[in-house]
Design a protein around this motif. Structure first.
Motif, PDB file in Angstrom:
ATOM      1  N   ARG A  36       0.718  -1.231  -0.034  1.00 60.27           N
ATOM      2  CA  ARG A  36      -0.064   0.050   0.010  1.00 60.27           C
ATOM      3  C   ARG A  36       0.659   1.103   0.018  1.00 60.27           C
ATOM      4  O   ARG A  36       0.564   2.121  -0.976  1.00 60.27           O
ATOM      5  N   GLU A  37       1.999   1.370   1.013  1.00 62.30           N
ATOM      6  CA  GLU A  37       2.785   2.461   0.981  1.00 62.30           C
ATOM      7  C   GLU A  37       3.664   2.828  -0.566  1.00 62.30           C
ATOM      8  O   GLU A  37       3.581   3.924  -0.977  1.00 62.30           O
ATOM      9  N   LEU A  38       3.810   1.511  -1.026  1.00 61.78           N
ATOM     10  CA  LEU A  38       4.718   1.611  -2.472  1.00 61.78           C
ATOM     11  C   LEU A  38       3.602   2.399  -3.631  1.00 61.78           C
ATOM     12  O   LEU A  38       4.060   3.126  -4.285  1.00 61.78           O
ATOM     13  N   LEU A  39       2.532   1.850  -3.550  1.00 61.55           N
ATOM     14  CA  LEU A  39       1.604   2.286  -4.498  1.00 61.55           C
ATOM     15  C   LEU A  39       0.971   3.653  -4.399  1.00 61.55           C
ATOM     16  O   LEU A  39       0.930   4.407  -5.206  1.00 61.55           O
ATOM     17  N   TYR A  40       0.864   3.954  -3.033  1.00 66.58           N
ATOM     18  CA  TYR A  40       0.510   5.460  -2.784  1.00 66.58           C
ATOM     19  C   TYR A  40       1.709   6.523  -3.310  1.00 66.58           C
ATOM     20  O   TYR A  40       1.390   7.523  -3.666  1.00 66.58           O
ATOM     21  N   MET A  41       3.011   5.991  -3.080  1.00 72.19           N
ATOM     22  CA  MET A  41       4.152   6.834  -3.672  1.00 72.19           C
ATOM     23  C   MET A  41       3.869   6.876  -5.157  1.00 72.19           C
ATOM     24  O   MET A  41       4.048   7.830  -5.691  1.00 72.19           O
ATOM     25  N   LEU A  42       3.442   5.855  -5.857  1.00 76.80           N
ATOM     26  CA  LEU A  42       3.280   5.813  -7.340  1.00 76.80           C
ATOM     27  C   LEU A  42       2.522   6.703  -7.769  1.00 76.80           C
ATOM     28  O   LEU A  42       2.403   7.301  -8.601  1.00 76.80           O
ATOM     29  N   GLU A  43       1.118   6.449  -7.040  1.00 73.97           N
ATOM     30  CA  GLU A  43      -0.139   7.452  -7.370  1.00 73.97           C
ATOM     31  C   GLU A  43       0.291   8.837  -7.330  1.00 73.97           C
ATOM     32  O   GLU A  43      -0.188   9.653  -7.824  1.00 73.97           O
ATOM     33  N   ASP A  44       1.063   9.210  -6.043  1.00 72.66           N
ATOM     34  CA  ASP A  44       1.514  10.484  -5.841  1.00 72.66           C
ATOM     35  C   ASP A  44       2.016  11.141  -6.986  1.00 72.66           C
ATOM     36  O   ASP A  44       2.198  12.171  -7.424  1.00 72.66           O
ATOM     37  N   LYS A  45       3.242  10.165  -7.714  1.00 70.82           N
ATOM     38  CA  LYS A  45       4.091  10.789  -8.627  1.00 70.82           C
ATOM     39  C   LYS A  45       3.221  10.638  -9.957  1.00 70.82           C
ATOM     40  O   LYS A  45       3.496  11.838 -10.805  1.00 70.82           O
ATOM     41  N   LYS A  46       2.402   9.937 -10.236  1.00 76.41           N
ATOM     42  CA  LYS A  46       1.676  10.009 -11.303  1.00 76.41           C
ATOM     43  C   LYS A  46       0.076   9.683 -11.093  1.00 76.41           C
ATOM     44  O   LYS A  46      -0.190   8.382 -10.996  1.00 76.41           O
ATOM     45  N   THR A  57      -2.414   5.928 -11.622  1.00 74.39           N
ATOM     46  CA  THR A  57      -1.591   4.799 -11.868  1.00 74.39           C
ATOM     47  C   THR A  57      -2.461   3.533 -11.246  1.00 74.39           C
ATOM     48  O   THR A  57      -2.539   2.721 -11.855  1.00 74.39           O
ATOM     49  N   LEU A  58      -3.010   3.844 -10.092  1.00 71.10           N
ATOM     50  CA  LEU A  58      -3.958   2.643  -9.643  1.00 71.10           C
ATOM     51  C   LEU A  58      -5.070   2.139 -10.429  1.00 71.10           C
ATOM     52  O   LEU A  58      -5.219   0.928 -10.892  1.00 71.10           O
ATOM     53  N   LEU A  59      -5.706   3.301 -11.415  1.00 69.30           N
ATOM     54  CA  LEU A  59      -6.674   2.896 -12.407  1.00 69.30           C
ATOM     55  C   LEU A  59      -6.110   2.017 -13.567  1.00 69.30           C
ATOM     56  O   LEU A  59      -6.609   1.382 -13.994  1.00 69.30           O
ATOM     57  N   THR A  60      -5.144   2.714 -14.035  1.00 67.99           N
ATOM     58  CA  THR A  60      -4.292   2.218 -15.088  1.00 67.99           C
ATOM     59  C   THR A  60      -3.814   0.723 -14.646  1.00 67.99           C
ATOM     60  O   THR A  60      -4.163  -0.202 -15.468  1.00 67.99           O
ATOM     61  N   ILE A  61      -3.250   0.585 -13.588  1.00 71.94           N
ATOM     62  CA  ILE A  61      -3.084  -0.960 -13.058  1.00 71.94           C
ATOM     63  C   ILE A  61      -4.367  -1.897 -13.129  1.00 71.94           C
ATOM     64  O   ILE A  61      -4.055  -2.866 -13.624  1.00 71.94           O
ATOM     65  N   LEU A  62      -5.411  -1.417 -12.529  1.00 76.99           N
ATOM     66  CA  LEU A  62      -6.734  -2.290 -12.571  1.00 76.99           C
ATOM     67  C   LEU A  62      -7.092  -2.641 -13.905  1.00 76.99           C
ATOM     68  O   LEU A  62      -7.354  -3.837 -14.319  1.00 76.99           O
ATOM     69  N   GLU A  63      -7.264  -1.506 -14.860  1.00 80.07           N
ATOM     70  CA  GLU A  63      -7.824  -1.672 -16.161  1.00 80.07           C
ATOM     71  C   GLU A  63      -6.995  -2.593 -16.928  1.00 80.07           C
ATOM     72  O   GLU A  63      -7.531  -3.322 -17.635  1.00 80.07           O
ATOM     73  N   GLU A  64      -5.558  -2.577 -16.951  1.00 85.08           N
ATOM     74  CA  GLU A  64      -4.791  -3.431 -17.663  1.00 85.08           C
ATOM     75  C   GLU A  64      -4.739  -4.656 -17.176  1.00 85.08           C
ATOM     76  O   GLU A  64      -4.808  -5.449 -17.856  1.00 85.08           O
ATOM     77  N   PHE A  65      -4.874  -4.775 -15.797  1.00 86.98           N
ATOM     78  CA  PHE A  65      -5.269  -6.153 -15.260  1.00 86.98           C
ATOM     79  C   PHE A  65      -6.430  -6.681 -15.704  1.00 86.98           C
ATOM     80  O   PHE A  65      -6.276  -8.092 -16.075  1.00 86.98           O
ATOM     81  N   ASP A  66      -7.320  -6.110 -15.879  1.00 87.51           N
ATOM     82  CA  ASP A  66      -8.722  -6.685 -16.361  1.00 87.51           C
ATOM     83  C   ASP A  66      -8.407  -7.376 -17.765  1.00 87.51           C
ATOM     84  O   ASP A  66      -8.876  -8.333 -18.211  1.00 87.51           O
ATOM     85  N   LYS A  67      -7.892  -6.514 -18.570  1.00 88.47           N
ATOM     86  CA  LYS A  67      -7.746  -7.141 -19.944  1.00 88.47           C
ATOM     87  C   LYS A  67      -6.749  -8.197 -19.987  1.00 88.47           C
ATOM     88  O   LYS A  67      -6.882  -9.182 -20.695  1.00 88.47           O
TER      89      LYS A  67
END
Length: 321
Positions: free
Chosen positions: A245-255, A258-268
């Motif tokens: 969770r801590e790592l993902l929040y860092m990525l989301e803060d920078k871009k 990011t979380l939505l992109t990960i989920l949508e690409e994962f679904d595909k």
């Protein structure tokens, strides 16, 4: 600054992932629209009965509030589990939850680990530690919660069990299972649920494309008095999820996004994997409790944990006194 959607009211919310500035009303409608879109995609609107797994936290409130905006509340029934965590489970919280759900026309069923498993979570951890087991409270809690929720879904003949997992929860789970290399569990996290046992009630997550900060703000704007206290087991013993969770929040803060992109690409990706993977039709059942277990296992993880902690006699299939 004026709302980007209605262009009439003052904007109060900035969505980093969309770049929009929204007024309070348009923000709430935006969240409801995403929940409705996800729900219609999986067919919740056609269900006769949906069990809502509710904890009393902000996500539970948002789950119920958004679903009743387009689903008849008579088709919804809520289910709450008291885990038995000292200082965390409070009676007034449950009463508040019941009162709110009643105002929406939704019945609440109460249950507890003590009643349905025989032990509170605190008791499970006490015996586990006494046996020298290196097992987190989340392992005990998550497994038994899933089991009891599924049992409750079957008991009320629900077509679906809906949980309040938000976008943050979902992406964290995806990353954790990628780390663990659990392909089967991974593809079950996708947008279209898979039923691997006749004893399973399909589990769906209508909030899976809504950020946790959005559920928090939605609840705040709606005047909900939700529980803000974090489970003490998380702070005393951080899990892999907490680190992810801590790592993902860092990525989301920078871009942002990011979380939505990960989920949508994962679904595909999950859709492609499902089309190419030969899934066995039925999961085996546990020799002790009779509930579904993983392929290649005779005893489910829940019963295995109780046995290891000295709380279940394998031969007699009875709780230890």
């Amino acid at each position: 600054m004026i709302c980007n959607v209605c262009k009439a009211r003052e904007a109060e919310v900035y969505q980093p992932h969309s770049g929009k500035r929204l007024c309070r009303k348009c923000f709430i409608e935006d969240v409801r629209a995403r929940v409705k879109e996800e729900s219609l995609k999986i067919g919740l609107d056609k269900a006769n009965k949906i069990l809502l797994a509710v904890s009393g936290g902000k996500d539970s409130y948002v789950l119920a509030d958004t679903l009743v905006s387009f689903i008849d509340p008579q088709k919804l029934i809520a289910y709450n589990i008291i885990e038995g965590i000292h200082g965390y489970n409070r009676r007034e919280q449950i009463e508040q939850l019941r009162k709110y759900l009643s105002s929406l026309g939704i019945e609440l069923i109460e249950d507890s680990f003590k009643q349905s498993v025989g032990y509170t979570l605190d008791e499970m951890m006490k015996y586990s530690i006494g046996k020298g087991l290196n097992v987190s409270a989340c392992t005990f809690c998550g497994g038994f919660r899933r089991k009891l929720i599924n049992n409750a879904g079957r008991a009320v003949s629900a077509d679906y069990v809906a949980t309040g997992h938000n976008l943050d929860d979902e992406v964290q789970a995806i990353i954790i299972n990628l780390i663990r290399g659990d392909l089967l569990r991974l593809i079950r996290f996708a947008d279209k649920p898979i039923k691997l046992s006749s004893k399973f009630v399909l589990r769906v997550k209508p909030l899976r494309k809504v950020y946790e900060w959005e559920t928090t703000l939605y609840a705040y704007y709606s005047g909900y008095q939700f529980q803000e206290l974090e489970c003490p087991y998380i702070s005393t013993r951080p899990t892999l999820r907490a680190k992810v969770r801590e790592l993902l929040y860092m990525l989301e803060d920078k871009k942002p996004g990011t979380l939505l992109t990960i989920l949508e690409e994962f679904d595909k990706l999950a859709e492609k994997v499902r089309n190419q993977t030969q899934l066995k039709e039925e999961l085996p059942t546990c020799k002790i409790c009779g509930e579904p277990t993983s392929y290649g296992r005779e005893i489910c993880k829940n019963c295995e944990l109780l046995i290891s902690a000295g709380l279940l006699n394998y031969h007699q299939n009875l709780p230890m006194s």
